[in-house]
Design a protein around this motif. Structure first.
Motif, short mmCIF file in Angstrom:
data_model
loop_
_atom_site.label_atom_id
_atom_site.label_comp_id
_atom_site.label_asym_id
_atom_site.label_seq_id
_atom_site.Cartn_x
_atom_site.Cartn_y
_atom_site.Cartn_z
N ASP A 329 -11.49 5.66 -82.61
CA ASP A 329 -10.46 5.20 -83.53
C ASP A 329 -10.94 4.13 -84.49
OD1 ASP A 329 -10.70 3.18 -81.66
OD2 ASP A 329 -8.56 2.86 -81.39
N GLU A 330 -12.05 3.46 -84.19
CA GLU A 330 -12.58 2.44 -85.09
C GLU A 330 -13.82 2.92 -85.84
OE1 GLU A 330 -13.17 -1.24 -83.07
OE2 GLU A 330 -11.09 -1.41 -82.40
N THR A 331 -14.13 4.21 -85.76
CA THR A 331 -15.29 4.76 -86.44
C THR A 331 -14.83 5.53 -87.68
OG1 THR A 331 -16.47 5.00 -84.33
CG2 THR A 331 -17.30 6.27 -86.22
N PRO A 332 -15.26 5.12 -88.88
CA PRO A 332 -14.86 5.84 -90.10
C PRO A 332 -15.38 7.28 -90.07
CG PRO A 332 -15.80 3.68 -90.63
CD PRO A 332 -16.06 3.92 -89.18
N GLU A 333 -14.59 8.18 -90.62
CA GLU A 333 -14.97 9.59 -90.62
C GLU A 333 -16.29 9.82 -91.35
OE1 GLU A 333 -13.14 14.00 -91.80
OE2 GLU A 333 -12.07 12.16 -92.34
N GLU A 334 -16.52 9.08 -92.44
CA GLU A 334 -17.75 9.29 -93.20
C GLU A 334 -18.99 8.96 -92.38
OE1 GLU A 334 -15.84 5.38 -94.73
OE2 GLU A 334 -15.20 7.41 -94.16
N LYS A 335 -18.89 7.98 -91.49
CA LYS A 335 -20.02 7.66 -90.62
C LYS A 335 -20.24 8.76 -89.59
CE LYS A 335 -20.10 2.62 -90.97
NZ LYS A 335 -20.14 1.34 -90.22
N ALA A 336 -19.16 9.34 -89.11
CA ALA A 336 -19.28 10.45 -88.17
C ALA A 336 -19.91 11.67 -88.83
CB ALA A 336 -17.91 10.79 -87.59
N VAL A 337 -19.51 11.94 -90.08
CA VAL A 337 -20.08 13.07 -90.83
C VAL A 337 -21.57 12.85 -91.05
CG1 VAL A 337 -20.08 14.25 -93.05
CG2 VAL A 337 -17.91 13.67 -91.95
N LYS A 338 -21.95 11.63 -91.42
CA LYS A 338 -23.36 11.31 -91.65
C LYS A 338 -24.16 11.51 -90.37
CE LYS A 338 -26.34 7.45 -93.05
NZ LYS A 338 -26.37 6.00 -93.39
N LEU A 339 -23.60 11.05 -89.25
CA LEU A 339 -24.29 11.20 -87.97
C LEU A 339 -24.46 12.67 -87.59
CD1 LEU A 339 -25.40 9.85 -85.33
CD2 LEU A 339 -23.09 10.12 -84.41
N SER A 340 -23.42 13.46 -87.77
CA SER A 340 -23.49 14.87 -87.39
C SER A 340 -24.52 15.62 -88.23
CB SER A 340 -22.11 15.53 -87.50
OG SER A 340 -21.67 15.55 -88.84
N LYS A 341 -24.64 15.26 -89.52
CA LYS A 341 -25.64 15.90 -90.38
C LYS A 341 -27.05 15.56 -89.92
CE LYS A 341 -22.81 16.40 -94.54
NZ LYS A 341 -22.61 15.98 -95.96
N LYS A 342 -27.26 14.30 -89.51
CA LYS A 342 -28.57 13.92 -89.00
C LYS A 342 -28.89 14.66 -87.70
CE LYS A 342 -29.35 9.45 -91.15
NZ LYS A 342 -29.82 8.06 -90.95
N ALA A 343 -27.87 14.85 -86.87
CA ALA A 343 -28.07 15.59 -85.62
C ALA A 343 -28.44 17.04 -85.91
CB ALA A 343 -26.81 15.51 -84.77
N GLU A 344 -27.82 17.63 -86.93
CA GLU A 344 -28.16 19.00 -87.32
C GLU A 344 -29.60 19.11 -87.79
OE1 GLU A 344 -25.28 19.87 -90.29
OE2 GLU A 344 -23.72 20.48 -88.87
N GLU A 345 -30.06 18.08 -88.52
CA GLU A 345 -31.45 18.08 -89.00
C GLU A 345 -32.43 17.91 -87.84
OE1 GLU A 345 -31.56 14.92 -91.79
OE2 GLU A 345 -30.25 15.90 -93.25
N LEU A 346 -32.09 17.05 -86.90
CA LEU A 346 -32.99 16.77 -85.78
C LEU A 346 -33.04 17.91 -84.77
CD1 LEU A 346 -32.09 13.01 -85.17
CD2 LEU A 346 -34.29 13.89 -85.99
N TYR A 347 -31.91 18.63 -84.63
CA TYR A 347 -31.82 19.68 -83.61
C TYR A 347 -31.34 20.98 -84.25
CZ TYR A 347 -32.04 15.38 -80.94
OH TYR A 347 -32.41 14.15 -80.46
N PRO A 348 -32.19 21.62 -85.06
CA PRO A 348 -31.77 22.84 -85.78
C PRO A 348 -31.46 24.01 -84.86
CG PRO A 348 -34.14 22.46 -86.00
CD PRO A 348 -33.58 21.24 -85.37
N ASP A 349 -31.95 23.98 -83.62
CA ASP A 349 -31.69 25.08 -82.68
C ASP A 349 -30.35 24.91 -81.96
OD1 ASP A 349 -34.12 26.24 -83.32
OD2 ASP A 349 -35.20 25.17 -81.74
#
Length: 369
Positions: A329-349
């Protein structure tokens, strides 16, 4: 013990054993209770159902990071000050911090007093009258709503956070119990929840290792329904278990499938430290960010994203296929989106999914399957 804090369950057990020992010795205990000298706030949900019954309307909590001496005299002074403006007072000092809780009509004054001892963190103010009115409205709606026809299988899940609540409801949970690390529901809460589910077989998802025992005790007390406990220890485990449910399958088949699915889930949590400590070989300072998985604290740092990605590194292996990120509830959505994109780059499989969890305390909950 390593963290330097008291485990409340262990302290409770110690009190029980001390009581048994005193009985064996024939010790007499004075059980007289001194009368309260001032009006006491009626509990939430008092029989009258009126918000006017709540004497002090704001539940106020914060932590003071001390920058001056705070001994027993200062602690008593703080308590006396709060007593003059509210009730349900807790002032607990521990080395460099003081944890404060009070019900009052003037939260600003409590905060101002806290600031006189040091900087504040983890501030939280809840309007109890508003929350009480919401509960009454929900209760009225439940009473007016026609009962659903009895079905074969139903679900009770422990959850916290509006987003996670919505996810459980969408997956078919019939009744949700609010719970969490510091708010464990009781056996009575479990029994009340089970009574609300009009089904012959009720699955319970505790979603916390501390709640499994309460579920087991409730199961032993229910006679008109079969209770099946899926021993989920985390919310992500509970979500995955519920996904595995098949309405066409038998109770036994579903229990086996849900348990198997649950066992394939790794859970991570990203939160902050409220005190200085050393645990699991790691030195932690107040407000440090911690990444915790099923095996303990894995990452400590000052940046939420860096700690979260470090925690993911310890969780993802060659067999991992799915990463779910639930932001709080205290995490901005844009930070969550940024994190998920980095996770996609790090773990493409791996497939990476991001959902709003709305959970307090934890910036992110992670699930790796």
């Amino acid at each position: 013990k390593e963290a330097g804090v008291v485990d409340s369950g262990g302290q409770g057990l110690l009190e029980v054993l001390q009581g048994a020992y005193d009985v064996l010795l024939g010790k007499e205990v004075d059980l007289k209770v001194e009368p309260v000298s001032r009006p006491v706030q009626k509990p939430m949900g008092a029989a009258s159902g009126e918000t006017a019954d709540i004497t002090f309307g704001y539940c106020t909590e914060f932590i003071v990071m001390l920058d001056r001496e705070f001994g027993s005299a200062q602690e008593q002074e703080f308590k006396d000050y709060l007593t003059g403006m509210g009730d349900s007072i807790v002032v607990v000092a521990d080395e460099d911090i003081v944890k404060v809780h009070v019900h009052t009509n003037h939260p600003g004054k409590a905060i101002e007093k806290g600031l006189s001892y040091g900087a504040l963190t983890s501030m939280k103010i809840d309007n109890m009258r508003e929350e009480h009115e919401e509960r009454l409205n929900l209760s009225r709606q439940a009473e007016e709503k026609e009962p659903a026809p009895r079905k074969d299988m139903g679900f009770v899940a422990v959850s916290i956070g509006s987003g996670l609540n919505d996810i459980f409801r969408e997956l078919g949970a019939d009744y949700l119990i609010e719970g969490g690390q510091t708010m464990n529901p009781s056996t009575e809460d479990m029994l009340n929840a089970i009574a609300q589910v009009n089904a012959d077989h009720v699955f319970i998802l505790p979603n916390n290792k501390n709640i499994i025992l309460a579920a087991q005790q409730a199961k032993a007390l229910v006679e008109d329904k079969e209770i099946i406990i899926i021993p989920t220890k985390t919310v992500p485990q509970g979500i995955s278990a519920l996904i595995a449910f098949e309405a066409e399958s038998s109770v036994e088949e579903n229990e086996a499938a849900m348990t198997e699915m649950m066992n394939g889930v790794k859970t991570g949590e990203v939160t902050y430290a409220v005190r200085d400590t050393t645990i699991d070989g790691k030195t932690i300072k107040v407000d440090d960010i911690m990444g915790i998985d099923d095996n303990g604290i894995q990452e400590v740092g000052n940046d939420v994203e860096a700690v979260t990605l470090g925690l993911l590194r310890s969780m993802v292996d060659e067999d991992s296929e799915l990463i779910c990120i639930y932001y709080g509830d205290e995490t901005p959505e844009e930070k969550a989106v940024k994190l998920s994109k980095k996770a996609e780059e790090l773990y493409p499989d791996c497939e990476v999914q991001m959902e709003y969890g709305g959970q307090p305390i934890y910036y992110f909950l992670l699930s790796v399957e």
